[in-house]
Design a protein around this motif. Structure first.
Motif, short mmCIF file in Angstrom:
data_model
loop_
_atom_site.label_atom_id
_atom_site.label_comp_id
_atom_site.label_asym_id
_atom_site.label_seq_id
_atom_site.Cartn_x
_atom_site.Cartn_y
_atom_site.Cartn_z
N ILE A 1 -7.83 -2.16 2.12
CA ILE A 1 -7.04 -1.73 3.27
C ILE A 1 -7.54 -0.40 3.80
O ILE A 1 -7.63 -0.18 5.01
N GLY B 1 1.48 4.07 -2.97
CA GLY B 1 1.26 5.50 -2.81
C GLY B 1 2.45 6.32 -3.29
O GLY B 1 2.29 7.35 -3.93
N ILE C 1 -1.97 6.24 5.46
CA ILE C 1 -2.90 5.17 5.84
C ILE C 1 -2.13 3.90 6.18
O ILE C 1 -2.37 3.24 7.19
N ALA C 2 -1.15 3.57 5.31
CA ALA C 2 -0.38 2.35 5.52
C ALA C 2 0.42 2.43 6.82
O ALA C 2 0.55 1.46 7.55
N LEU C 3 0.94 3.63 7.12
CA LEU C 3 1.82 3.76 8.29
C LEU C 3 1.05 3.86 9.60
O LEU C 3 1.44 3.29 10.61
N TYR C 4 -0.06 4.60 9.56
CA TYR C 4 -0.67 4.93 10.86
C TYR C 4 -2.06 4.39 11.10
O TYR C 4 -2.46 4.19 12.23
N LEU D 1 0.83 -1.21 0.00
CA LEU D 1 0.00 0.00 0.00
C LEU D 1 0.86 1.26 0.00
O LEU D 1 0.67 2.17 -0.80
N VAL E 1 -5.99 -1.37 -2.35
CA VAL E 1 -6.03 -0.11 -1.61
C VAL E 1 -7.40 0.10 -0.98
O VAL E 1 -7.51 0.47 0.19
N ARG F 1 -3.12 13.04 -7.71
CA ARG F 1 -2.34 11.93 -7.16
C ARG F 1 -1.21 12.42 -6.26
O ARG F 1 -0.71 11.68 -5.42
N LEU F 2 -0.82 13.68 -6.43
CA LEU F 2 0.19 14.26 -5.55
C LEU F 2 -0.29 14.26 -4.11
O LEU F 2 0.50 14.19 -3.17
N ASP G 1 -5.48 -0.90 -7.04
CA ASP G 1 -6.56 -0.04 -6.54
C ASP G 1 -7.51 -0.83 -5.64
O ASP G 1 -7.93 -0.34 -4.59
N LEU H 1 -2.12 7.63 0.94
CA LEU H 1 -2.01 6.17 1.04
C LEU H 1 -0.87 5.76 1.96
O LEU H 1 -0.98 4.83 2.76
N VAL H 2 0.26 6.50 1.83
CA VAL H 2 1.41 6.19 2.68
C VAL H 2 1.03 6.36 4.15
O VAL H 2 1.33 5.52 5.00
N GLY I 1 -1.31 10.01 -3.19
CA GLY I 1 -0.17 9.13 -2.93
C GLY I 1 0.29 9.19 -1.48
O GLY I 1 0.30 8.17 -0.79
N PRO I 2 0.66 10.39 -1.00
CA PRO I 2 1.07 10.51 0.40
C PRO I 2 -0.04 10.08 1.38
O PRO I 2 0.24 9.52 2.43
#
Lengths: 308, 326
Positions: free
Chosen positions: B265, A102, B307-310, A98, B262, B297-298, B259, B304-305, B301-302
């Motif tokens: 998750i 991103g 979401i994945a991290l926190y 994921l 994504v 997407r600018l 997608d 999604l990052v 993208g972040p």
């Protein structure tokens, strides 16, 4: 099929294989040593190509652009590692997929914003801007041969580093038993950072080398990344030797298969239909190859333990 | 599902609250055609249909990822298989959805059976990669269908009939059908995950060896789940072809599978509404961000990052936490 065409396709296959190897080398180490799925590794390749475009525009000299691009690619790789990836090493594969997905979206869009959506290119360096005559009636650009030679030299250098140096020994050990390496007092995080930056630089190098051959555009690394994953799955995660063999294999299967499949189809259907169906079927070949390898040898052809 | 037969973790926390969230979501979706008469018109309904179709696929994918622990990176191939079956049959003159749907489900089921049987011999990262490989094979195979548009895709010149009627020729007919299919899918998947089958699947995710030693043929359970998920996604694909009257190989591009992952998750895996919320929010975020800027997407993208991290447990997990500790 004529002999000249065969030679041409073998050279093209080698060239694709070499570029794939440069991308897959970093990917397989990151994946093998850290167990980290980095979908954004293809972006490093794209960044390398855009750095080549940018620096060539600045200096007007391909070699200068190459020399400047390498440290910058390294820095960008380390920056990404610091900002995003290092928080993901002990997470599950799904979070890694994921987050790196991103990163792909972000960087593709950023390149599109900075350089525009159109495809760009860089001319090859002056001293390589001529063609070899391989056989009668077949000219081959010197630059493409230079790419093959450069890739093979990097492969040789990498092999020396991995097998003959202390850091190479640590990487090999890390790929097989990371916990044990850590228990023996090696700073695994620093080893990871090292491997990661180096892998990013190799992918960037591949991007610079590819800039005069392929179209430089946003998302150019995405499809090659998937193929690079095919390479490391076939070769065995964590094995440089496996990545090398598999990259050349995939490169040759992809280009030669393209020709052989179309020729083969012509025997059983009319030529125009064969020309239409052929490319698609030959595009599937490498995935069929990977599925077969995964089926018979799930750990890959050269899993790290068997690699030495 | 019956209340007394679900002693395991996630499903047990399913109280009345998530059900209300579900009902609110479905009610909101049911009201969208009404809203569309005032604002947005066909654009809004078509957007909502897209979101609902992706929600159907995401819910089926959650059966694999969330409950089965099987991270399939080729799930959009099944959407494409359904869409192409519909497109090809209509092109060939078979314009009866009551025929198209079973054929599409059979084709998807057959493909899932073969590809699943091979893929499930592997696990972990290899499973991700081999499902990706099968997705790519479908992608290139569809691109080779020269008489059906090849890489350019296939335009459908007629809407299929429903038992001879013209139900699917109208926008509202398609909308209602898709909404009913979404509700049906949601109910079916939750029936499955609440059943003994679903519990075996979840147990096998946590400890396959132990489940196998208890006498369950683990791989057969996983294969069944893989086939069910593939068949559900193919239904979404058929309706995709009906709604947009156009199918192309890019439906099964690996980015589309990405997608879907994504969405699952983002919404929260293996929760009652996770995949549903995830798909709806994905489309909502995509649309509202692209309304603000071309370079959405600018921002995405972040996001999604982060979401994945926190955000562990995704948006559904966030909803749970907002209700406070239980």
């Amino acid at each position: 099929m004529s002999l000249t065409l065969l030679i041409l396709q073998i050279l093209n296959g080698l060239q694709l294989g070499v570029i794939l190897f440069l991308i897959a080398a970093g990917l397989t180490l990151v994946f093998g040593v850290m167990g980290f799925i980095n979908l954004a590794h293809g972006v490093q390749y794209m960044l390398g190509a855009y750095l080549a475009v940018f620096l060539y525009g600045l200096t007007g000299n391909f070699v200068a652009a190459l020399v400047l691009a390498l440290p910058l690619a390294l820095l960008l790789g380390l920056l990404l590692e610091f900002l995003v990836f290092r928080h993901l090493y002990d997470r599950d594969h799904l979070s890694q997929v994921l987050a790196t997905f991103g990163v792909i979206l972000f960087l593709n869009e950023l390149m599109k914003m900075l350089f525009g959506p159109a495809t760009l290119s860089v001319p090859p360096p002056e001293f390589l801007n001529f063609s070899f005559k391989l056989v009668d009636g077949l000219l081959y650009p010197a630059y493409k041969l230079a790419v093959i030679v450069a890739g093979l030299l990097v492969a040789l250098g990498l092999w020396l580093v991995i097998t003959r140096t202390r850091i190479g020994m640590l990487i090999r050990a890390g790929a097989t038993t990371p916990d044990m390496v850590s228990a023996l007092g090696v700073d695994v995080r620093r080893l990871f950072l090292c491997v990661f930056g180096f892998g990013a630089m190799l992918a960037g190098f591949a991007g610079v080398m590819a800039a005069p051959i392929f179209a430089v555009e946003p998302g150019m690394g995405d499809n090659l990344l998937i193929v690079a994953f095919v390479v490391i799955i076939i070769g065995g995660a964590g094995s440089i030797r496996g990545a090398f063999v598999a990259a050349l294999l995939v490169g040759l299967v992809d280009t030669l298969g393209r020709m052989l499949v179309i020729d083969g189809l012509r025997l059983i259907m009319n030529p125009s239909a064969a020309n239409q169906v052929g490319p698609a079927i030959s595009s599937m070949l490498i995935y069929v190859l990977m599925a077969l390898v995964l089926f018979w040898r799930p750990q890959g052809l050269f899993a790290p333990k068997a690699a030495r | 599902m019956s209340e007394q037969t679900k002693p395991d973790s996630r499903a047990a926390s399913a109280t009345a609250m998530p059900l209300i969230v579900t009902l609110v979501l479905f009610a909101a979706l049911a009201l969208i055609p009404l809203l569309a008469t005032f604002y947005g018109g066909g654009w809004l309904t078509s957007l909502a249909v897209r979101a609902m179709l992706l929600a159907i696929a995401a819910i089926s994918l959650d059966l694999l990822i969330g409950h089965g622990g099987l991270v399939s990176f080729g799930h959009s191939a099944f959407i494409a298989i359904g869409a192409y079956t519909c497109g090809i049959m209509i092109t060939e003159g078979v314009d009866e959805i009551a025929l198209i749907l079973p054929v599409a489900m059979a084709v998807a089921g057959g493909f899932a059976l073969v590809s699943g049987a091979i893929s499930l011999r592997t696990s972990g990262v290899s499973f991700i990669m081999i499902t990706l490989a099968f997705g790519q094979m479908v992608y290139f195979a569809l691109g080779s269908l020269a008489q059906y548009g090849a890489d350019d895709g296939l335009t459908l010149w007629a809407a299929p009939g429903f038992l001879g009627g013209k139900w699917l020729a109208s926008d509202i007919g398609v909308y209602v059908t898709v909404l009913l299919l979404l509700i049906g899918t949601w109910a079916l998947v939750h029936r499955i995950t609440g059943s003994r089958f679903g519990r075996v699947l979840r147990a096998a995710r946590q400890n396959p060896v132990r489940v196998a030693s208890m006498g369950y043929p683990v791989r057969r359970y996983q294969l069944a789940a893989y086939c069910i998920a593939g068949i559900i996604a193919s239904v979404a694909g058929v309706m995709w072809a009906v709604q947009f009257a156009f199918v192309s190989p890019s439906l099964s591009a690996w980015q589309s599978s990405g997608d879907l992952i994504v969405m699952v998750i983002l919404g929260g895996m293996a929760s009652r509404n996770g995949a549903l919320i995830g798909a709806l929010c994905f489309i909502l975020i995509e649309e509202s961000l692209s309304a603000i800027t071309n370079d959405w997407r600018l921002i995405f993208g972040p996001f999604l990052v982060l979401i994945a991290l926190y955000a562990r447990g995704g948006l559904a997990g966030l909803l749970d936490r907002m209700r406070g500790p239980q």
